[in-house]
Write a protein that holds these residues in place. Structure first.
Motif, PDB file in Angstrom:
ATOM      1  N   MET A  14      37.244  57.751   5.332  1.00  0.00           N
ATOM      2  CA  MET A  14      36.368  56.602   5.524  1.00  0.00           C
ATOM      3  C   MET A  14      37.204  55.438   6.047  1.00  0.00           C
ATOM      4  N   SER A  15      37.629  55.547   7.286  1.00  0.00           N
ATOM      5  CA  SER A  15      38.547  54.563   7.831  1.00  0.00           C
ATOM      6  C   SER A  15      37.837  53.353   8.402  1.00  0.00           C
ATOM      7  N   SER A  16      36.589  53.496   8.790  1.00  0.00           N
ATOM      8  CA  SER A  16      35.911  52.355   9.404  1.00  0.00           C
ATOM      9  C   SER A  16      34.779  51.854   8.504  1.00  0.00           C
ATOM     10  N   LEU A  20      31.770  53.830   5.942  1.00  0.00           N
ATOM     11  CA  LEU A  20      31.422  53.439   4.575  1.00  0.00           C
ATOM     12  C   LEU A  20      29.959  53.043   4.469  1.00  0.00           C
ATOM     13  N   ALA A  21      29.468  52.325   5.468  1.00  0.00           N
ATOM     14  CA  ALA A  21      28.067  51.902   5.461  1.00  0.00           C
ATOM     15  C   ALA A  21      27.145  53.118   5.489  1.00  0.00           C
ATOM     16  N   LEU A  22      27.457  54.100   6.325  1.00  0.00           N
ATOM     17  CA  LEU A  22      26.639  55.315   6.383  1.00  0.00           C
ATOM     18  C   LEU A  22      26.678  56.075   5.063  1.00  0.00           C
ATOM     19  N   LYS A  27      23.234  57.251   0.200  1.00  0.00           N
ATOM     20  CA  LYS A  27      22.994  57.228  -1.248  1.00  0.00           C
ATOM     21  C   LYS A  27      21.782  56.361  -1.578  1.00  0.00           C
ATOM     22  N   LEU A  28      21.644  55.225  -0.901  1.00  0.00           N
ATOM     23  CA  LEU A  28      20.495  54.340  -1.135  1.00  0.00           C
ATOM     24  C   LEU A  28      19.189  55.034  -0.766  1.00  0.00           C
ATOM     25  N   ALA A  29      19.171  55.706   0.370  1.00  0.00           N
ATOM     26  CA  ALA A  29      17.959  56.417   0.801  1.00  0.00           C
ATOM     27  C   ALA A  29      17.588  57.510  -0.191  1.00  0.00           C
TER      28      ALA A  29
END
Length: 114
Positions: A14-16, A20-22, A27-29
């Motif tokens: 998770m470098s960018s 991380l947002a994806l 998880k939110l979805a």
């Protein structure tokens, strides 16, 4: 005989910030899907009138399958092998196979709708 990985696996880091947002948006979805499924399950099971209707029973079955699939996707890191490079991965090969079976079982929800 134990099968050990002999090839180098591509490490997904998770470098960018976009990665991380994806990760967190997935998880939110899944959390929202699980809550929605629980609401449908609750509405159908609490009402005797709803339990008698075929449409409501079909929705109940679909919601149960969707709920369990959402939970599996929420806890993906617990099932992924630690050597996969997935963030917070703590599982092993057997847990990964179990997750794959449960996710494939979710296709039963789609088949149930046909």
């Amino acid at each position: 005989y134990e099968l050990r990985p002999t090839i180098h696996y591509a490490i997904a880091t998770m470098s960018s910030p976009a990665d991380l947002a994806l990760f967190f948006l997935q998880k939110l979805a899944c959390i929202l899907s699980a809550v929605g499924s629980l609401m449908i399950i609750s509405q159908v099971t609490r009402s005797q009138f709803n339990r008698k209707k075929t449409q409501q029973r079909l929705m109940l079955a679909i919601s149960i399958i969707d709920f369990q699939t959402s939970i599996v996707w929420i806890f993906t890191p617990l099932f992924m092998p630690a050597y996969s490079g997935y963030p917070w991965a703590v599982g092993n090969r057997a847990s990964c196979d179990t997750q794959g079976f449960i996710v494939q079982f979710s296709s039963a929800g789609f088949l149930y709708m046909c």
